[in-house]
Design an enzyme around this catalytic site. Structure first.
Site, PDB file in Angstrom:
ATOM      1  N   LYS A   1      -1.552  -0.049  22.657  1.00 45.29           N
ATOM      2  CA  LYS A   1      -2.627  -0.879  23.241  1.00 45.29           C
ATOM      3  C   LYS A   1      -3.885  -0.054  23.509  1.00 45.29           C
ATOM      4  O   LYS A   1      -4.395   0.009  24.634  1.00 45.29           O
ATOM      5  CB  LYS A   1      -2.126  -1.580  24.509  1.00 45.29           C
TER       6      LYS A   1
HETATM    7  O1  LIG Z   1       2.246  -9.429  25.147  1.00 44.03           O
HETATM    8  C1  LIG Z   1       2.997  -8.452  25.035  1.00 44.03           C
HETATM    9  C2  LIG Z   1       2.618  -7.287  24.406  1.00 44.03           C
HETATM   10  C3  LIG Z   1       3.535  -6.274  24.279  1.00 44.03           C
HETATM   11  N1  LIG Z   1       4.790  -6.384  24.753  1.00 44.03           N
HETATM   12  C4  LIG Z   1       5.732  -5.252  24.560  1.00 44.03           C
HETATM   13  O2  LIG Z   1       6.836  -5.697  23.737  1.00 44.03           O
HETATM   14  C5  LIG Z   1       8.066  -5.160  24.231  1.00 44.03           C
HETATM   15  C6  LIG Z   1       8.944  -6.286  24.745  1.00 44.03           C
HETATM   16  O3  LIG Z   1      10.160  -5.803  25.261  1.00 44.03           O
HETATM   17  P1  LIG Z   1      11.416  -6.766  25.622  1.00 44.03           P
HETATM   18  O4  LIG Z   1      12.430  -5.822  26.179  1.00 44.03           O
HETATM   19  O5  LIG Z   1      11.874  -7.422  24.359  1.00 44.03           O
HETATM   20  O6  LIG Z   1      10.932  -7.742  26.633  1.00 44.03           O
HETATM   21  C7  LIG Z   1       7.666  -4.143  25.303  1.00 44.03           C
HETATM   22  O7  LIG Z   1       7.425  -2.916  24.671  1.00 44.03           O
HETATM   23  C8  LIG Z   1       6.362  -4.704  25.819  1.00 44.03           C
HETATM   24  O8  LIG Z   1       5.547  -3.706  26.406  1.00 44.03           O
HETATM   25  C9  LIG Z   1       5.158  -7.541  25.382  1.00 44.03           C
HETATM   26  O9  LIG Z   1       6.310  -7.708  25.850  1.00 44.03           O
HETATM   27  N2  LIG Z   1       4.246  -8.562  25.509  1.00 44.03           N
END
Ligand SMILES: O=c1ccn([C@@H]2O[C@H](COP(=O)(O)O)[C@@H](O)[C@H]2O)c(=O)[nH]1
Length: 290
Positions: free
Chosen positions: A103
């Site tokens: 990001k």
């Molecule tokens: O809007 C967003 C942007 C980034 N993320 C990132 O994706 C993964 C989600 O992890 P889970 O364990 O599947 O929930 C994580 O790295 C977030 O920082 C997001 O969730 N939403």
């Protein structure tokens, strides 16, 4: 070849649109059960994700892309960042493109430095960026000689997304102002992060790009795997239905699950089988959405 075309070809080749998040959470990585005592946290992370990669290759079940979130490596140590670099190389070596979730975004010259770090130092194929600072902030990523993918945050998966992204702007919603700019800036390498947790917004966003006859690839985080705790509750089938309802035609969107796939061993409790449990979860998710 532009990133959007690479993605379409990759999804066609591997037969699924899954993005395997790689967010190490040490307490859920029972590496000792398989390898005995490990030397360090860094070694633990390396064993865990190399075991998963080996299992993917052995069974020829590979996700379309992987998405390590740099925060989870940076928080460990400087060596943790080296592990991140090494894992990126290893997954790319098996033909799996890597999205570095970092990001980034700053004034132009600093964005250029961030882009060098993501594409040249880490060797990522794509990177997530914040579009908030505008064209001269996102431009250096898009114009980088590596010709990599750039996913701009559009409508994120978290609750707080509504605080700014849903504000009324220009008679519409703020995220549509961002979407308009993304169409303007796109050079074939630009995509957008749209959370799985708000399928109604996902549908409207898809419809917006489809109506402009300018679809861009979505990175869709927040997909949960039934029976695995820790996810954000998004449902993969609902996500694909929302895209279909919105009139999305191109098959280049990827659905990300990190904790749901990484720690799928929790469904059976068989700790030593963490790698096969992860690949089983990729396989069953792919099957469920085929
Ligand atoms: O809007 C967003 C942007 C980034 N993320 C990132 O994706 C993964 C989600 O992890 P889970 O364990 O599947 O929930 C994580 O790295 C977030 O920082 C997001 O969730 N939403």
């Amino acid at each position: 070849m532009k990133f959007s075309d690479c993605l379409e070809a990759r999804i066609q080749e591997c037969g699924n649109p899954i993005c395997l998040g790689m967010d190490p959470k040490l307490s859920l990585m029972p590496v000792e059960r398989k390898h005995g005592e490990v030397q360090s946290e860094e070694e633990k992370i390396k064993f865990f994700y190399m075991d998963i990669l080996e299992e993917c290759s052995k069974r020829n079940v590979k996700p379309a892309v992987v998405k390590p979130n740099s925060a989870y490596y940076e928080r460990i140590s400087i060596q943790g960042m080296q592990i991140l670099h090494d894992l990126i190389a290893a997954y790319k070596g098996e033909g799996i493109p890597v999205v570095l979730d970092a990001k980034r975004g700053d004034i132009g010259k600093t964005s250029a430095a961030y882009a060098d770090a993501a594409f040249n130092v880490y060797g990522a194929d794509a990177v997530t960026v914040s579009p908030w600072m505008g064209k001269d902030s996102v431009g250096p990523f898009l114009e980088h000689p590596a010709n990599g993918g750039v996913y701009a945050l559009l409508r994120t998966s978290n609750k707080g997304a509504a605080d700014f992204q849903d504000l009324p702007v220009e008679g519409s919603t703020a995220f549509f102002s961002v979407a308009k700019k993304l169409i303007e800036w796109d050079n074939g390498n630009l995509g957008a992060v749209v959370g799985a947790t708000h399928p109604e917004e996902l549908e409207r966003i898809t419809a917006f790009f489809a109506a402009a006859n300018h679809e861009i690839p979505f990175l869709i985080p927040g997909v949960s795997i039934p029976g695995v705790p820790g996810g954000q509750g998004g449902d993969a089938k609902t996500v694909l239905q929302a895209i279909a309802n919105g009139g999305g035609k191109r098959k280049f969107h990827v659905l990300n699950s990190s904790s749901g796939l990484n720690f799928a061993w929790q469904r059976t409790g068989k700790e030593a089988e963490y790698a096969s449990a992860c690949v089983d979860a990729i396989e069953s998710l792919a099957e469920a959405i085929r």
